[in-house]
Design a protein around this motif. Sequence first.
Motif, short mmCIF file in Angstrom:
data_model
loop_
_atom_site.label_atom_id
_atom_site.label_comp_id
_atom_site.label_asym_id
_atom_site.label_seq_id
_atom_site.Cartn_x
_atom_site.Cartn_y
_atom_site.Cartn_z
N LYS A 11 -5.56 -2.29 47.75
CA LYS A 11 -5.13 -0.91 47.93
C LYS A 11 -4.42 -0.42 46.67
N ILE A 12 -4.36 0.91 46.54
CA ILE A 12 -3.58 1.56 45.48
C ILE A 12 -2.32 2.13 46.13
N TYR A 13 -1.17 1.88 45.51
CA TYR A 13 0.10 2.35 46.07
C TYR A 13 0.74 3.38 45.14
N PHE A 14 1.45 4.34 45.76
CA PHE A 14 2.10 5.43 45.03
C PHE A 14 3.54 5.59 45.54
N ALA A 15 4.49 5.76 44.62
CA ALA A 15 5.87 6.02 45.00
C ALA A 15 6.51 6.94 43.97
N SER A 16 7.58 7.63 44.38
CA SER A 16 8.21 8.59 43.48
C SER A 16 9.66 8.83 43.90
N ASP A 17 10.45 9.29 42.94
CA ASP A 17 11.80 9.83 43.19
C ASP A 17 12.75 8.82 43.83
N ASN A 18 13.05 7.77 43.06
CA ASN A 18 14.06 6.80 43.47
C ASN A 18 15.46 7.22 43.04
N VAL A 42 4.16 -4.89 48.47
CA VAL A 42 2.84 -4.32 48.16
C VAL A 42 2.11 -5.14 47.11
N LYS A 43 2.84 -5.95 46.37
CA LYS A 43 2.19 -6.79 45.35
C LYS A 43 1.10 -7.68 45.95
N LYS A 44 1.24 -8.02 47.25
CA LYS A 44 0.33 -8.95 47.90
C LYS A 44 -1.11 -8.45 47.91
N ASP A 45 -1.29 -7.10 48.03
CA ASP A 45 -2.66 -6.59 48.09
C ASP A 45 -2.88 -5.36 47.21
N ALA A 46 -2.04 -5.19 46.19
CA ALA A 46 -2.14 -4.02 45.32
C ALA A 46 -3.21 -4.23 44.25
N ALA A 47 -4.10 -3.23 44.13
CA ALA A 47 -5.01 -3.19 42.99
C ALA A 47 -4.35 -2.47 41.83
N ALA A 48 -3.41 -1.58 42.13
CA ALA A 48 -2.64 -0.86 41.11
C ALA A 48 -1.49 -0.16 41.80
N ILE A 49 -0.44 0.14 41.03
CA ILE A 49 0.73 0.86 41.55
C ILE A 49 1.01 2.04 40.64
N PHE A 50 1.17 3.21 41.23
CA PHE A 50 1.52 4.42 40.50
C PHE A 50 2.96 4.81 40.84
N LEU A 51 3.79 4.98 39.81
CA LEU A 51 5.15 5.47 39.97
C LEU A 51 5.22 6.86 39.36
N LEU A 52 5.52 7.85 40.21
CA LEU A 52 5.36 9.25 39.78
C LEU A 52 6.67 9.91 39.36
N GLY A 53 7.53 9.17 38.70
CA GLY A 53 8.66 9.80 38.03
C GLY A 53 9.97 9.80 38.79
N ASP A 54 11.04 10.08 38.05
CA ASP A 54 12.41 10.05 38.55
C ASP A 54 12.73 8.70 39.18
N LEU A 55 12.20 7.64 38.58
CA LEU A 55 12.60 6.30 38.98
C LEU A 55 14.10 6.15 38.76
N PHE A 56 14.59 6.72 37.67
CA PHE A 56 16.01 6.70 37.35
C PHE A 56 16.58 8.12 37.46
N ASP A 57 17.86 8.19 37.78
CA ASP A 57 18.48 9.51 37.79
C ASP A 57 18.76 9.98 36.38
N PHE A 58 18.85 9.05 35.45
CA PHE A 58 18.91 9.40 34.03
C PHE A 58 18.38 8.23 33.22
N TRP A 59 17.59 8.56 32.21
CA TRP A 59 17.05 7.53 31.30
C TRP A 59 16.86 8.16 29.93
N PHE A 60 17.41 7.52 28.91
CA PHE A 60 17.23 7.98 27.53
C PHE A 60 17.14 6.75 26.65
N GLU A 61 16.09 6.69 25.84
CA GLU A 61 15.89 5.55 24.96
C GLU A 61 16.39 5.86 23.55
N TYR A 62 17.51 5.24 23.20
CA TYR A 62 17.92 5.22 21.80
C TYR A 62 17.01 4.22 21.07
N LYS A 63 17.12 4.14 19.77
CA LYS A 63 16.23 3.25 19.02
C LYS A 63 16.41 1.79 19.43
#
Length: 255
Positions: A11-18, A42-63
Amino acid sequence: MKQILVPPGKKIYFASDNHLGAPTRDQSAERERIFVSWLKHVKKDAAAIFLLGDLFDFWFEYKTVVPKGFVRTLGTLAEITDSGIPVYFFNGNHDLWMNGYFQEELGIPVFHQPEQFEINSKRLFIGHGDGLGPQDKGYKRMKKVFTNPLAKWFFRWLHPDWGVRLAQYFSVKNKLISGEEDREFLGEENEWLVQYAKRKLSQDHYDYFVFGHRHLPLEIPLQEDSVYINLGDWISHYTYGVLDGADFRLEHYNP
Protein backbone atom coordinates in the motif's frame (compact mmCIF):
# COMPACT_ATOMS: atom_id res chain seq x y z
CA MET A 1 4.77 12.47 -14.27
CA LYS A 2 6.43 10.20 -11.69
CA GLN A 3 5.23 6.60 -11.72
CA ILE A 4 4.93 4.09 -8.87
CA LEU A 5 3.82 0.49 -9.21
CA VAL A 6 2.23 -0.97 -6.07
CA PRO A 7 3.01 -4.71 -5.77
CA PRO A 8 0.23 -7.07 -4.61
CA GLY A 9 -0.27 -6.87 -0.85
CA LYS A 10 1.45 -3.47 -0.58
CA LYS A 11 0.00 0.00 0.00
CA ILE A 12 0.91 3.68 -0.34
CA TYR A 13 0.52 5.76 2.83
CA PHE A 14 0.01 9.52 3.21
CA ALA A 15 0.25 11.75 6.29
CA SER A 16 0.45 15.48 6.95
CA ASP A 17 0.54 18.23 9.58
CA ASN A 18 2.27 16.81 12.64
CA HIS A 19 3.62 20.20 13.82
CA LEU A 20 6.22 18.53 16.01
CA GLY A 21 7.63 20.95 18.56
CA ALA A 22 4.32 22.71 19.28
CA PRO A 23 2.64 23.85 21.39
CA THR A 24 4.95 22.55 24.15
CA ARG A 25 7.81 20.07 24.31
CA ASP A 26 5.83 17.58 26.42
CA GLN A 27 2.71 17.66 24.25
CA SER A 28 4.80 17.35 21.11
CA ALA A 29 6.74 14.40 22.55
CA GLU A 30 3.53 12.45 23.16
CA ARG A 31 2.28 13.08 19.62
CA GLU A 32 5.70 12.16 18.23
CA ARG A 33 5.56 8.78 20.00
CA ILE A 34 2.19 8.10 18.37
CA PHE A 35 3.47 9.11 14.93
CA VAL A 36 6.60 6.97 15.25
CA SER A 37 4.37 4.06 16.27
CA TRP A 38 2.35 4.64 13.08
CA LEU A 39 5.48 4.75 10.92
CA LYS A 40 6.62 1.40 12.31
CA HIS A 41 3.12 -0.01 11.83
CA VAL A 42 2.79 0.97 8.15
CA LYS A 43 6.37 -0.06 7.36
CA LYS A 44 5.15 -3.68 7.36
CA ASP A 45 3.29 -3.32 4.05
CA ALA A 46 4.27 0.09 2.67
CA ALA A 47 5.34 0.39 -0.95
CA ALA A 48 5.98 4.10 -0.32
CA ILE A 49 5.17 6.82 2.23
CA PHE A 50 4.22 10.40 1.38
CA LEU A 51 4.61 13.13 4.02
CA LEU A 52 2.76 16.23 2.91
CA GLY A 53 4.39 18.94 4.98
CA ASP A 54 4.35 20.66 8.36
CA LEU A 55 6.04 17.66 9.90
CA PHE A 56 7.67 20.25 12.15
CA ASP A 57 6.14 23.39 13.56
CA PHE A 58 9.38 25.11 12.61
CA TRP A 59 12.39 23.96 10.60
CA PHE A 60 15.29 25.99 9.25
CA GLU A 61 18.55 24.58 7.93
CA TYR A 62 21.64 26.62 8.66
CA LYS A 63 24.76 25.48 6.83
CA THR A 64 25.90 23.28 9.72
CA VAL A 65 22.93 23.34 12.12
CA VAL A 66 19.37 21.98 12.15
CA PRO A 67 16.79 22.45 14.93
CA LYS A 68 17.27 20.34 18.05
CA GLY A 69 14.91 17.42 18.71
CA PHE A 70 12.74 15.01 16.69
CA VAL A 71 15.38 12.26 16.95
CA ARG A 72 12.83 9.44 17.13
CA THR A 73 11.03 10.63 13.99
CA LEU A 74 14.20 11.22 11.99
CA GLY A 75 15.73 7.93 13.11
CA THR A 76 12.61 5.98 12.14
CA LEU A 77 12.48 7.67 8.73
CA ALA A 78 16.14 6.75 8.19
CA GLU A 79 15.36 3.16 9.17
CA ILE A 80 12.49 3.06 6.66
CA THR A 81 14.48 4.45 3.74
CA ASP A 82 17.44 2.22 4.62
CA SER A 83 15.10 -0.76 4.31
CA GLY A 84 14.37 0.24 0.71
CA ILE A 85 10.94 1.86 1.20
CA PRO A 86 10.86 5.26 -0.55
CA VAL A 87 9.63 8.29 1.38
CA TYR A 88 8.56 11.48 -0.40
CA PHE A 89 8.38 14.80 1.45
CA PHE A 90 6.45 17.91 0.40
CA ASN A 91 7.44 20.89 2.51
CA GLY A 92 4.67 22.93 4.11
CA ASN A 93 4.41 26.49 5.30
CA HIS A 94 6.11 25.58 8.61
CA ASP A 95 9.05 23.71 7.08
CA LEU A 96 9.69 25.87 4.02
CA TRP A 97 13.39 26.21 4.65
CA MET A 98 14.73 22.80 3.74
CA ASN A 99 18.01 22.78 1.89
CA GLY A 100 19.47 19.31 1.52
CA TYR A 101 19.40 17.73 4.99
CA PHE A 102 16.58 15.27 4.27
CA GLN A 103 18.11 14.31 0.94
CA GLU A 104 21.64 13.85 2.27
CA GLU A 105 20.96 12.31 5.69
CA LEU A 106 17.71 10.40 5.13
CA GLY A 107 17.62 9.76 1.38
CA ILE A 108 14.25 11.52 1.16
CA PRO A 109 13.51 13.76 -1.84
CA VAL A 110 11.90 17.08 -0.93
CA PHE A 111 9.35 18.76 -3.21
CA HIS A 112 8.71 22.48 -2.89
CA GLN A 113 5.75 22.51 -5.28
CA PRO A 114 2.84 20.14 -5.95
CA GLU A 115 3.74 17.14 -8.08
CA GLN A 116 1.90 14.66 -10.27
CA PHE A 117 2.22 10.93 -9.66
CA GLU A 118 0.78 7.93 -11.46
CA ILE A 119 0.24 5.05 -9.06
CA ASN A 120 -1.07 1.83 -10.61
CA SER A 121 -2.75 3.83 -13.40
CA LYS A 122 -4.34 6.25 -10.91
CA ARG A 123 -3.33 9.87 -11.45
CA LEU A 124 -2.67 11.88 -8.29
CA PHE A 125 -2.01 15.59 -7.82
CA ILE A 126 -0.13 15.89 -4.51
CA GLY A 127 1.02 18.86 -2.43
CA HIS A 128 0.85 20.49 0.99
CA GLY A 129 -1.78 22.98 -0.20
CA ASP A 130 -0.56 26.28 1.24
CA GLY A 131 -0.86 29.29 -1.05
CA LEU A 132 -3.04 27.51 -3.60
CA GLY A 133 -6.48 28.59 -4.73
CA PRO A 134 -8.17 31.98 -4.89
CA GLN A 135 -7.89 32.86 -1.18
CA ASP A 136 -5.08 32.59 1.39
CA LYS A 137 -3.98 36.07 0.25
CA GLY A 138 -2.42 37.10 3.55
CA TYR A 139 -0.27 34.01 3.66
CA LYS A 140 0.69 34.35 -0.01
CA ARG A 141 2.13 37.80 0.73
CA MET A 142 3.92 36.48 3.80
CA LYS A 143 5.33 33.50 1.88
CA LYS A 144 7.01 35.87 -0.58
CA VAL A 145 8.87 37.38 2.36
CA PHE A 146 9.73 33.97 3.86
CA THR A 147 11.17 32.65 0.60
CA ASN A 148 13.00 35.83 -0.38
CA PRO A 149 16.74 35.00 -0.63
CA LEU A 150 17.72 38.24 1.11
CA ALA A 151 15.34 37.58 4.01
CA LYS A 152 16.73 34.06 4.44
CA TRP A 153 20.28 35.42 4.28
CA PHE A 154 19.58 37.89 7.10
CA PHE A 155 17.88 35.20 9.20
CA ARG A 156 20.92 32.93 8.87
CA TRP A 157 23.02 35.63 10.54
CA LEU A 158 20.96 35.31 13.70
CA HIS A 159 22.47 32.91 16.22
CA PRO A 160 20.41 29.67 16.06
CA ASP A 161 19.44 30.02 19.74
CA TRP A 162 17.83 33.37 18.93
CA GLY A 163 16.60 32.58 15.43
CA VAL A 164 14.87 29.30 16.30
CA ARG A 165 13.30 30.68 19.47
CA LEU A 166 11.98 33.75 17.64
CA ALA A 167 10.60 31.69 14.76
CA GLN A 168 8.93 29.19 17.11
CA TYR A 169 7.20 32.02 18.96
CA PHE A 170 5.73 33.51 15.79
CA SER A 171 4.90 30.08 14.40
CA VAL A 172 2.58 29.41 17.34
CA LYS A 173 1.20 32.93 17.80
CA ASN A 174 0.69 34.23 14.27
CA LYS A 175 -2.53 32.96 12.69
CA LEU A 176 -1.28 33.61 9.16
CA ILE A 177 1.70 31.35 9.77
CA SER A 178 -0.07 28.71 11.85
CA GLY A 179 -3.02 28.44 9.49
CA GLU A 180 -5.43 28.29 12.41
CA GLU A 181 -8.35 29.83 10.60
CA ASP A 182 -11.75 28.29 11.16
CA ARG A 183 -11.16 24.55 11.10
CA GLU A 184 -14.80 23.78 10.47
CA PHE A 185 -15.87 22.70 7.01
CA LEU A 186 -16.72 25.93 5.16
CA GLY A 187 -18.88 24.45 2.44
CA GLU A 188 -17.62 23.24 -0.91
CA GLU A 189 -17.92 26.65 -2.55
CA ASN A 190 -15.79 28.26 0.18
CA GLU A 191 -13.08 25.61 0.42
CA TRP A 192 -10.37 27.21 -1.70
CA LEU A 193 -8.43 23.99 -2.24
CA VAL A 194 -11.59 22.40 -3.61
CA GLN A 195 -11.96 25.32 -6.01
CA TYR A 196 -8.30 24.99 -6.99
CA ALA A 197 -8.77 21.27 -7.73
CA LYS A 198 -11.84 21.97 -9.87
CA ARG A 199 -9.88 24.45 -11.96
CA LYS A 200 -7.06 21.92 -12.42
CA LEU A 201 -9.63 19.37 -13.57
CA SER A 202 -10.67 21.71 -16.36
CA GLN A 203 -7.11 21.42 -17.71
CA ASP A 204 -6.35 17.72 -17.10
CA HIS A 205 -7.79 14.68 -15.35
CA TYR A 206 -6.69 13.46 -11.93
CA ASP A 207 -8.26 10.63 -9.99
CA TYR A 208 -7.23 12.13 -6.64
CA PHE A 209 -6.12 15.52 -5.35
CA VAL A 210 -4.29 14.91 -2.07
CA PHE A 211 -3.44 17.84 0.23
CA GLY A 212 -2.68 18.67 3.85
CA HIS A 213 -2.56 22.15 5.41
CA ARG A 214 -6.28 22.37 6.16
CA HIS A 215 -6.11 20.15 9.29
CA LEU A 216 -9.49 18.63 8.42
CA PRO A 217 -9.99 15.08 7.14
CA LEU A 218 -12.08 15.60 4.00
CA GLU A 219 -13.21 13.47 1.07
CA ILE A 220 -15.15 15.48 -1.52
CA PRO A 221 -16.19 14.09 -4.92
CA LEU A 222 -15.36 16.56 -7.69
CA GLN A 223 -16.57 14.48 -10.59
CA GLU A 224 -17.72 10.91 -10.96
CA ASP A 225 -14.11 9.72 -11.20
CA SER A 226 -12.21 12.43 -9.29
CA VAL A 227 -11.97 13.08 -5.52
CA TYR A 228 -10.44 15.81 -3.38
CA ILE A 229 -8.72 14.46 -0.24
CA ASN A 230 -7.48 16.40 2.75
CA LEU A 231 -5.48 14.23 5.14
CA GLY A 232 -6.37 15.95 8.41
CA ASP A 233 -3.63 16.21 11.05
CA TRP A 234 -1.74 14.53 13.89
CA ILE A 235 -2.88 17.03 16.51
CA SER A 236 -6.63 16.41 16.80
CA HIS A 237 -7.56 13.76 14.24
CA TYR A 238 -4.62 11.34 13.78
CA THR A 239 -5.84 10.55 10.28
CA TYR A 240 -3.90 9.34 7.26
CA GLY A 241 -4.49 8.24 3.70
CA VAL A 242 -4.13 4.75 2.22
CA LEU A 243 -3.97 3.87 -1.46
CA ASP A 244 -4.02 0.13 -2.08
CA GLY A 245 -3.36 0.52 -5.79
CA ALA A 246 -7.01 0.98 -6.73
CA ASP A 247 -8.88 2.90 -4.03
CA PHE A 248 -7.96 5.77 -1.73
CA ARG A 249 -9.40 6.01 1.77
CA LEU A 250 -8.84 7.94 4.99
CA GLU A 251 -8.20 6.01 8.18
CA HIS A 252 -7.74 6.92 11.84
CA TYR A 253 -4.73 5.67 13.80
CA ASN A 254 -5.39 4.48 17.33
CA PRO A 255 -2.28 2.72 18.66
